[in-house]
Design an enzyme around this catalytic site. Sequence first.
Site, short mmCIF file in Angstrom:
data_model
loop_
_atom_site.label_atom_id
_atom_site.label_comp_id
_atom_site.label_asym_id
_atom_site.label_seq_id
_atom_site.Cartn_x
_atom_site.Cartn_y
_atom_site.Cartn_z
N LYS A 188 0.86 -0.99 0.06
CA LYS A 188 -0.12 -0.09 0.05
C LYS A 188 0.75 1.12 0.04
O LYS A 188 2.21 1.23 0.37
CB LYS A 188 -0.83 -0.11 1.32
CG LYS A 188 -2.21 0.91 1.16
CD LYS A 188 -3.37 -0.03 0.39
CE LYS A 188 -4.56 0.75 0.17
NZ LYS A 188 -5.42 -0.33 -0.29
P1 NAD Z 1 -12.98 7.64 -3.09
O1 NAD Z 1 -12.01 8.44 -2.73
O2 NAD Z 1 -13.24 7.21 -4.36
O3 NAD Z 1 -14.16 7.74 -2.21
C1 NAD Z 1 -14.14 7.81 -1.06
C2 NAD Z 1 -15.39 8.26 -0.28
O4 NAD Z 1 -15.63 8.51 0.95
C3 NAD Z 1 -15.69 9.69 -0.84
O5 NAD Z 1 -17.23 9.99 -1.41
C4 NAD Z 1 -15.52 10.40 0.26
O6 NAD Z 1 -16.44 11.79 0.32
C5 NAD Z 1 -16.12 9.64 1.34
N1 NAD Z 1 -15.43 9.75 2.88
C6 NAD Z 1 -14.18 10.36 3.00
N2 NAD Z 1 -14.37 10.48 4.50
C7 NAD Z 1 -15.34 10.60 4.96
C8 NAD Z 1 -16.06 10.54 6.18
N3 NAD Z 1 -15.43 10.64 7.30
N4 NAD Z 1 -17.34 10.01 6.28
C9 NAD Z 1 -17.99 9.64 5.28
N5 NAD Z 1 -17.51 9.62 3.88
C10 NAD Z 1 -16.50 9.74 3.79
O7 NAD Z 1 -12.30 6.19 -2.58
P2 NAD Z 1 -12.45 4.57 -3.25
O8 NAD Z 1 -11.73 4.08 -3.82
O9 NAD Z 1 -14.21 4.31 -3.33
O10 NAD Z 1 -12.43 3.98 -1.51
C11 NAD Z 1 -13.26 3.71 -0.36
C12 NAD Z 1 -12.71 2.73 0.40
O11 NAD Z 1 -12.60 1.46 -0.49
C13 NAD Z 1 -11.49 2.70 1.06
O12 NAD Z 1 -11.45 2.07 2.37
C14 NAD Z 1 -10.46 1.89 0.12
O13 NAD Z 1 -9.42 1.44 0.93
C15 NAD Z 1 -11.61 1.05 0.08
N6 NAD Z 1 -11.18 -0.04 -1.34
C16 NAD Z 1 -11.14 0.66 -2.61
C17 NAD Z 1 -10.69 0.01 -3.78
C18 NAD Z 1 -10.80 0.48 -5.25
O14 NAD Z 1 -10.69 -0.35 -5.93
N7 NAD Z 1 -10.85 1.71 -5.24
C19 NAD Z 1 -10.44 -1.61 -3.67
C20 NAD Z 1 -10.65 -2.10 -2.38
C21 NAD Z 1 -10.96 -1.19 -1.18
#
Ligand code: NAD
Length: 407
Positions: free
Chosen positions: A107
């Site tokens: 990561k």
């Molecule tokens: P992203 O940046 O596209 O979206 C994150 C969302 O969470 C945004 O809408 C943001 O405004 C919101 N957010 C941030 N802080 C917040 C809070 N305190 N309360 C409520 N909402 C909040 O990110 P993403 O890629 O969608 O990732 C989201 C989660 O999924 C993370 O934990 C990431 O590690 C996990 N993840 C992502 C992927 C991927 O393919 N992108 C894969 C596996 C896991």
Amino acid sequence: MEIYDHPTFRMACRQFDLVADYLQIPENERDRIKYPKRSMIVAVPVRRDDGSTQVFAGYRVQHYLTLGPTKGGLRYHPDVTLGEVAALAMWMSWKCALTGLPYGGAKGGIACDPGKMSKAELERLTRRYTQEMIPFIGPQVDVMAPDLGTNEQIMAWIMDTYSVHAGYTVPSIVTGKPVGLGGSLGRREATGRGVAYLVNRATDTIGLDITKATAVVQGYGNVGSIAALSLARYGAKIIAVSDVRGGIHNAKGIDLFALEKHVAEKKTVAGFPEAEPISNEQLLLLPCDILVPAALERQITEANAAKIQCRILAEAANGPTTPEADEIIAQRPEIFVIPDVLCNAGGVIVSYFEWVQDLQSFFWGEMEIVDKLFRILETAFTQVVALSRKQKLPMRLAALSLGVKRV
Ligand code: NAD
């Protein structure tokens, strides 16, 4: 190893210790499996648009190197620390092992607020970070992907910076890049689509009719928005969603197409006219069938675990539930947990497909990708549920022990 000390790292260690006890891993082997193999911290000086220079801290942690190159996302968020990145790298190792991918976990992250930076500043930040990381990454060494706060554009800048250094185009250096640059069809949707697939399987398992189910999604970013859309396609009614700026609730169901237009314009779900505002804390406590935390770590804690009111807890985010909350949820057999290492594995699975396609320069159609994705998720889901039932283990312990055992 105090350098990693952080609540999220302690949480990942605690989960590992429970698995190690269950698997009876000898004490003298535990630290070797637990601690990252290597970590890098870099100073990333960036010229701001006003002419000043700001130095950001950049991290990359490679947890486990034996099964193949390391793989994991890159996160842009103000609270990124070495310990948080190390915890996320550790979870990536268990996730890749659970789903049978030929990777160790990694990561990366930069402590910055991407929402307060211009596109040009983000480009300079990303290119400089990549340049600093060049001795540490490579298609056979460590492959990055999007995570919180990063996207296809950031991946394209990483690929370009790396390719300039190599002297030829190297698409396999990152996954989650634009399809036109060697990205995979279905990668952007993969994590959210996988979440919905597994939720649908979980409804079968507990005998819930998904077409009559209600769902709440915290975090309407890449993963959360696609998970919501995909759940709606299975027939579930989305009654609340949120992002960092606030949440919205409508017990009759939210029109996701209207919401999409609102988000495209306002860059937030907050203020959507056809729903009531709700805080992120209240949103987690709404009565619903499916609760999907899809934002940050440590959202379901000992303070609210007894109060959540769902039948399925689908952990789309990494580490949304603390070990203390796990203990409380273990006393609530009505809640079926799809643990993060399984629930959000769709992202790394299609990232693996993207890497394979780039290495072969042979690209697959979207139907083939979705079909292969669901097959891998199906196998992992079936194995985890079978172990959980046979040994009477919580779903997280079952999933992690399958991953840790392989490592
Ligand atoms: P992203 O940046 O596209 O979206 C994150 C969302 O969470 C945004 O809408 C943001 O405004 C919101 N957010 C941030 N802080 C917040 C809070 N305190 N309360 C409520 N909402 C909040 O990110 P993403 O890629 O969608 O990732 C989201 C989660 O999924 C993370 O934990 C990431 O590690 C996990 N993840 C992502 C992927 C991927 O393919 N992108 C894969 C596996 C896991």
